[in-house]
Design a protein around this motif. Structure first.
Motif, mmCIF file in Angstrom:
data_model
loop_
_atom_site.group_PDB
_atom_site.id
_atom_site.type_symbol
_atom_site.label_atom_id
_atom_site.label_comp_id
_atom_site.label_asym_id
_atom_site.label_seq_id
_atom_site.Cartn_x
_atom_site.Cartn_y
_atom_site.Cartn_z
ATOM 1 N N GLU A 230 0.812 -1.269 0.155
ATOM 2 C CA GLU A 230 0.025 0.104 -0.087
ATOM 3 C C GLU A 230 0.765 1.359 -0.205
ATOM 4 N N LEU A 231 0.535 2.431 -0.676
ATOM 5 C CA LEU A 231 1.068 3.397 -1.024
ATOM 6 C C LEU A 231 0.035 4.443 -0.206
ATOM 7 N N ARG A 232 0.718 5.222 0.895
ATOM 8 C CA ARG A 232 -0.299 6.399 1.475
ATOM 9 C C ARG A 232 0.617 7.628 1.382
ATOM 10 N N PHE A 233 0.081 8.774 0.882
ATOM 11 C CA PHE A 233 0.486 9.854 0.624
ATOM 12 C C PHE A 233 -0.333 11.211 0.748
ATOM 13 N N ASP A 234 -0.033 12.429 0.733
ATOM 14 C CA ASP A 234 -0.671 13.695 0.941
ATOM 15 C C ASP A 234 -1.348 13.991 -0.149
ATOM 16 N N ALA A 235 -2.615 14.108 -0.358
ATOM 17 C CA ALA A 235 -3.223 14.576 -1.598
ATOM 18 C C ALA A 235 -2.699 15.909 -2.260
ATOM 19 N N ARG A 236 -1.862 16.705 -1.394
ATOM 20 C CA ARG A 236 -1.390 17.982 -1.842
ATOM 21 C C ARG A 236 -0.113 17.779 -2.850
ATOM 22 N N LYS A 237 0.409 16.590 -2.584
ATOM 23 C CA LYS A 237 1.361 16.162 -3.262
ATOM 24 C C LYS A 237 1.395 15.803 -4.875
ATOM 25 N N VAL A 238 0.032 15.540 -5.105
ATOM 26 C CA VAL A 238 -0.390 15.218 -6.415
ATOM 27 C C VAL A 238 -0.782 16.336 -7.341
ATOM 28 N N SER A 239 0.032 16.374 -8.182
ATOM 29 C CA SER A 239 -0.151 17.748 -9.270
ATOM 30 C C SER A 239 -1.525 17.824 -9.819
ATOM 31 N N GLY A 240 -2.383 18.760 -9.644
ATOM 32 C CA GLY A 240 -3.576 18.989 -10.179
ATOM 33 C C GLY A 240 -4.738 18.611 -9.206
ATOM 34 N N VAL A 241 -4.637 18.064 -8.275
ATOM 35 C CA VAL A 241 -5.469 17.588 -7.437
ATOM 36 C C VAL A 241 -5.680 18.678 -6.293
ATOM 37 N N HIS A 242 -6.846 19.077 -6.039
ATOM 38 C CA HIS A 242 -7.462 20.197 -5.250
ATOM 39 C C HIS A 242 -8.201 19.607 -4.060
ATOM 40 N N HIS A 243 -7.598 19.697 -2.752
ATOM 41 C CA HIS A 243 -8.230 19.157 -1.695
ATOM 42 C C HIS A 243 -9.283 20.002 -1.052
ATOM 43 N N ILE A 244 -10.566 19.711 -0.789
ATOM 44 C CA ILE A 244 -11.395 20.648 0.108
ATOM 45 C C ILE A 244 -11.794 19.756 1.374
ATOM 46 N N ARG A 245 -12.238 20.722 2.424
ATOM 47 C CA ARG A 245 -12.814 20.289 3.638
ATOM 48 C C ARG A 245 -14.112 19.740 3.690
ATOM 49 N N CYS A 246 -14.948 20.462 2.733
ATOM 50 C CA CYS A 246 -16.538 20.013 2.901
ATOM 51 C C CYS A 246 -17.219 20.377 1.660
ATOM 52 N N CYS A 247 -18.128 19.474 1.629
ATOM 53 C CA CYS A 247 -19.199 19.793 0.604
ATOM 54 C C CYS A 247 -20.688 19.248 0.773
ATOM 55 N N GLU A 248 -21.534 19.526 -0.158
ATOM 56 C CA GLU A 248 -22.918 18.996 0.067
ATOM 57 C C GLU A 248 -23.153 17.999 -0.708
ATOM 58 N N PRO A 249 -23.236 16.720 -0.115
ATOM 59 C CA PRO A 249 -23.477 15.457 -1.159
ATOM 60 C C PRO A 249 -24.677 15.342 -1.526
ATOM 61 N N ARG A 250 -24.817 15.138 -2.768
ATOM 62 C CA ARG A 250 -25.839 14.919 -3.825
ATOM 63 C C ARG A 250 -26.157 13.727 -4.471
ATOM 64 N N TRP A 251 -25.070 13.010 -4.540
ATOM 65 C CA TRP A 251 -25.010 11.683 -5.455
ATOM 66 C C TRP A 251 -24.335 10.531 -4.631
ATOM 67 N N LEU A 252 -24.889 9.306 -5.068
ATOM 68 C CA LEU A 252 -24.432 8.208 -4.139
ATOM 69 C C LEU A 252 -24.214 7.101 -5.424
ATOM 70 N N VAL A 253 -23.112 6.424 -5.061
ATOM 71 C CA VAL A 253 -22.844 5.176 -6.434
ATOM 72 C C VAL A 253 -21.933 4.283 -5.442
ATOM 73 N N PHE A 254 -22.714 3.076 -5.438
ATOM 74 C CA PHE A 254 -22.210 1.804 -5.114
ATOM 75 C C PHE A 254 -21.435 1.205 -6.074
ATOM 76 N N LEU A 255 -20.076 1.081 -5.554
ATOM 77 C CA LEU A 255 -19.067 0.287 -6.607
ATOM 78 C C LEU A 255 -19.230 -1.315 -6.438
ATOM 79 N N GLU A 256 -18.908 -2.077 -7.256
ATOM 80 C CA GLU A 256 -19.061 -3.543 -7.031
ATOM 81 C C GLU A 256 -17.625 -3.869 -8.088
ATOM 82 N N ARG A 257 -17.089 -4.859 -7.544
ATOM 83 C CA ARG A 257 -15.948 -5.558 -8.221
ATOM 84 C C ARG A 257 -16.527 -6.550 -9.245
ATOM 85 N N GLN A 258 -15.816 -6.397 -10.478
ATOM 86 C CA GLN A 258 -16.347 -7.318 -11.524
ATOM 87 C C GLN A 258 -14.990 -8.208 -11.827
ATOM 88 N N SER A 259 -15.215 -9.096 -12.656
ATOM 89 C CA SER A 259 -14.113 -10.137 -13.053
ATOM 90 C C SER A 259 -13.320 -9.536 -14.063
#
Length: 285
Positions: A230-259
Motif C-alpha cells: 500500500e502507498l499512502r501519501f498527502d493529496a497535496r503532493k499530487v499535481s492538479g489535485v485540489h483538496h477541500i474540507r467540506c461539500c454538500e453530498p448530492r449523489w451516491l454510487v455503490f461500486l462493485e468488483r467485476q471479474s
C-alpha cells in the motif's frame, strides 16, 4: 512541579496550560495540553477558531498530557480500540493511549514526546480516529465512502474494501473534481443542510495501481504504519489535485468488483441504498 499519583497513568491531575479551539467537521474541538506541537498539528488539520454565527454547536473536548522522558520513537503498529458502554480506550503502545468518554464527548490522553511531535501521525492517524469514534456522539456519522465534489456538490463512492473507491476518487480528482476523502467520510446536518467532511488529506493506493497512475512511483509514501502492498501519501503532493474540507453530498454510487473491465450504471431504490449504508455503520451511529 506537579505531584502525580503513580497509579494515574493518564495524568488527569497534571497541568495542561496550553489550549486551542478549532472547527472540525462542523463541531467545536477544544484541545488542552502541555505540549505546543500538538496544537501546531491541530492548526494544520483543522480551521483555527469558530466561524462567526456558529456559537452553540456541539463541542468535543480533548486533553493531552506529554511526558518529558525520551522514548524509542513513534509506534510502528496500528492503534487498537476497546469499548465498554460509553467508554472507549485507544492504545498505541505501552506509553501512548487515550480514554474517551462518548457520553460527555471528552477524551484524555498521554503521549511520549516523540509521538506528540510527529505532525503526520496526528494529521493522518490520530485526529481521524478520534473524529470517527467521538463523531457519532456529536451528531456526525462516519460512512465507509470516498467523496469527491463538483462545484460544491458531492459524489459519495461507497463499496466494500477493494471495490475501487480510492482508485476512482483519485482518477476523478485528476479529471477536475475536488478531492474530499478516499475511504472514510463524515456526514452531518448543519444549519439545515446535509454536509460531508473528510477525515484526512491522505490518499492511499495499492502498489500495483502505479500501472494506472505512473506518477505514484515518484511520490515518497507516508512512513507511518507503512504496508508493503500500500502507498499512502498527502493529496497535496499530487499535481492538479485540489483538496477541500467540506461539500454538500448530492449523489451516491455503490461500486462493485467485476471479474473483467466493464462499466454500467443501474438505478437503486432509496430503501436498498439506505440498507447498504446502514449495514456498514459503526454501532454508535
Amino acid at each position: 512541579m506537579t505531584t502525580v499519583s503513580p497509579g494515574d497513568f493518564l495524568r488527569t491531575k497534571a497541568v495542561t496550560p496550553l489550549n486551542g479551539q478549532y472547527w472540525a467537521a462542523g463541531v467545536q474541538l477544544r484541545i488542552t495540553t502541555n505540549f505546543e506541537p500538538i496544537l501546531n498539528a491541530a492548526q494544520k488539520t483543522f480551521e483555527e477558531g469558530i466561524p462567526p454565527g456558529h456559537d452553540g454547536v456541539e463541542e468535543i473536548r480533548l486533553r493531552f498530557w506529554v511526558e518529558d522522558t525520551p522514548h524509542s520513537g513513534v509506534p510502528k503498529s496500528k492503534p487498537y480500540f476497546r469499548g465498554l458502554d460509553h467508554l472507549v480506550f485507544a492504545g498505541f503502545d505501552g506509553r501512548n493511549s487515550i480514554l474517551i468518554n462518548l457520553q460527555d464527548q471528552v477524551g484524555i490522553g498521554r503521549f511520549t514526546p516523540e509521538v506528540a511531535s510527529d505532525a503526520s501521525f496526528w494529521e493522518t492517524i490520530l485526529f481521524p480516529a478520534l473524529l470517527t469514534i467521538v463523531g457519532p456522539s456529536a451528531g456526525l456519522t462516519p460512512l465507509h465512502c470516498a467523496c469527491v465534489a463538483w462545484k460544491g456538490s458531492g459524489l459519495l463512492l461507497a463499496g466494500e474494501s477493494g471495490a475501487g473507491k480510492s482508485t476512482l476518487s483519485l482518477a476523478l480528482a485528476q479529471s477536475g473534481f475536488d478531492f474530499l476523502s478516499d475511504d472514510r467520510t463524515l456526514i452531518g446536518e448543519h444549519q439545515g443542510r446535509l454536509l460531508a467532511w473528510g477525515l484526512s488529506r491522505e490518499m492511499k493506493q495499492r502498489v500495483d495501481s502505479v500501472t494506472q497512475f505512473p506518477f505514484l512511483s515518484q511520490i515518497k509514501p507516508n512512513e507511518i504504519f507503512k504496508r508493503p502492498d500500500e502507498l499512502r501519501f498527502d493529496a497535496r503532493k499530487v499535481s492538479g489535485v485540489h483538496h477541500i474540507r467540506c461539500c454538500e453530498p448530492r449523489w451516491l454510487v455503490f461500486l462493485e468488483r467485476q471479474s473483467r473491465p466493464a462499466f454500467s450504471l443501474t438505478h437503486m431504490p432509496p430503501r436498498e441504498a439506505a440498507w447498504r449504508l446502514e449495514s456498514q455503520l459503526h454501532r454508535e451511529s
